[in-house]
Design a protein around this motif. Sequence first.
Motif, mmCIF file in Angstrom:
data_model
loop_
_atom_site.group_PDB
_atom_site.id
_atom_site.type_symbol
_atom_site.label_atom_id
_atom_site.label_comp_id
_atom_site.label_asym_id
_atom_site.label_seq_id
_atom_site.Cartn_x
_atom_site.Cartn_y
_atom_site.Cartn_z
ATOM 1 N N LYS A 101 2.779 3.531 10.401
ATOM 2 C CA LYS A 101 3.535 4.637 9.809
ATOM 3 C C LYS A 101 4.975 4.249 9.494
ATOM 4 O O LYS A 101 5.723 5.043 8.924
ATOM 5 C CB LYS A 101 3.516 5.844 10.760
ATOM 6 N N ASP A 102 5.367 3.023 9.851
ATOM 7 C CA ASP A 102 6.718 2.523 9.545
ATOM 8 C C ASP A 102 6.688 1.466 8.440
ATOM 9 O O ASP A 102 7.568 0.619 8.350
ATOM 10 C CB ASP A 102 7.355 1.907 10.800
ATOM 11 N N ASN A 103 5.653 1.507 7.588
ATOM 12 C CA ASN A 103 5.405 0.506 6.550
ATOM 13 C C ASN A 103 4.972 -0.826 7.153
ATOM 14 O O ASN A 103 5.103 -1.875 6.533
ATOM 15 C CB ASN A 103 6.614 0.285 5.621
ATOM 16 N N GLY A 104 4.430 -0.772 8.362
ATOM 17 C CA GLY A 104 3.865 -1.969 8.968
ATOM 18 C C GLY A 104 2.450 -2.219 8.475
ATOM 19 O O GLY A 104 1.930 -1.499 7.605
ATOM 20 N N PHE A 105 1.820 -3.226 9.029
ATOM 21 C CA PHE A 105 0.459 -3.601 8.612
ATOM 22 C C PHE A 105 -0.505 -2.470 8.944
ATOM 23 O O PHE A 105 -0.585 -2.007 10.083
ATOM 24 C CB PHE A 105 0.032 -4.883 9.321
ATOM 25 N N ASP A 106 -1.262 -2.028 7.932
ATOM 26 C CA ASP A 106 -2.119 -0.858 8.102
ATOM 27 C C ASP A 106 -3.231 -0.905 7.059
ATOM 28 O O ASP A 106 -2.962 -0.804 5.862
ATOM 29 C CB ASP A 106 -1.286 0.414 7.943
ATOM 30 N N ILE A 107 -4.474 -1.075 7.511
ATOM 31 C CA ILE A 107 -5.624 -1.102 6.601
ATOM 32 C C ILE A 107 -6.111 0.320 6.349
ATOM 33 O O ILE A 107 -6.306 1.094 7.285
ATOM 34 C CB ILE A 107 -6.764 -1.955 7.180
ATOM 35 N N GLU A 108 -6.316 0.649 5.062
ATOM 36 C CA GLU A 108 -6.853 1.983 4.738
ATOM 37 C C GLU A 108 -7.756 1.946 3.520
ATOM 38 O O GLU A 108 -7.755 2.872 2.721
ATOM 39 C CB GLU A 108 -5.720 2.998 4.540
ATOM 40 N N GLY A 109 -8.528 0.905 3.350
ATOM 41 C CA GLY A 109 -9.455 0.888 2.227
ATOM 42 C C GLY A 109 -10.438 -0.253 2.361
ATOM 43 O O GLY A 109 -10.088 -1.337 2.847
#
Length: 371
Positions: A194-202
């Motif tokens: 949520k802080d523009n860190g690494f985050d997979i969403e697709g």
Amino acid sequence: MKKSTVKLQFNPELSINADGKHVRDGLSTILRTGDYLWVSCDERCSLERLKKIDENTFGEHHSFDLSQFLKLPAGTENEIDIEGIALEEHYLWLVGSHSLARRKPKKSQEPDEQIKRLAKLKTDQNRYLLARIPLNRNKETGEISLVKHVTHPYEPNFMLSAAQLAGNHAGTNQLLEALTNDIHVQDFLKIPGKDNGFDIEGLAIHGDRVFIGLRGPVLRGWAIILEVAVQDTDDSYFFELKPIGLKGELYIKHFLHLEGMGIRELDIAGDDLLILAGPSMDLDGTIALYRWPQALRQTGQSITHRNDLEQLFEVPNGTGPTSGQDKAEGITLFDKHHAIIVFDSPTDERKLNTDAVMADLFKIGVNSVKI
């Protein structure tokens, strides 16, 4: 614009998690396979299956506990945070967010305690999951279910088995290990999603190509899709990455200028990729569906400028009194001409009775208007 919706009816006996949250309040992804819709809630360790009742209703809710098929490091004590599901031949694929989480301040606490919570990060080992589970069709009833093992329907000497991406360390996997020295991504692996860190969403699958969309990081307006390929190992419960880059890299990167947005979901339409895009951070903002033309014809890493992407439409989301609600999170092709979108934190207007919620249908043809 005329609105068209699909009703998702859940079973109240299967829909409440340990914290009292209803599955319809946290829908994060969706997939259609024939007469069935598969959805997930980001705060559970299960996949939910709904069956077509009529043209605009899916029900007969069945919940599949993923710990019965996969080796979850934390069992069912921690969420997987499923953010993508996809179909490829006889497997249903799923991916967790792979992200760190920052603690939320609680208004009931003293200000000093709230501030301390903002400094605390948490790691849920179950989030680091890329997996596939066989789908089996009952020959008598036509029912499609998840199974741990099943004989291949056309190759009787070959067994389909549930498996997940291997890793050398607990709480990680081979993909994250490969990214630790990546020039674009490495600095974001220790930053919460949520802080523009690494985050997979697709997630989207085409043959042996696995496309993984990142909500973050967004780099100067550019979103990232990782492409990997996998191969079986001697252990049937695990698969591993295989070299895909020109120099033997285990992944390649695709950069797309989505006007500052990150990726919320992916789906395949012919040779194109449909990209649901929205803010990378925890804020209200534009959510839109894009088409990346001829994406599947790309070979090697790529960079696609905004003028080479087609924005199909913007998806309404909560604002003002409904801020933080109706956040479009999941998309799947409903038929050849329409896509269905589900929403996290739905408004009261989207909820029906105590256990149903409305998903929206959009036309994705030439005019790309909502029907």
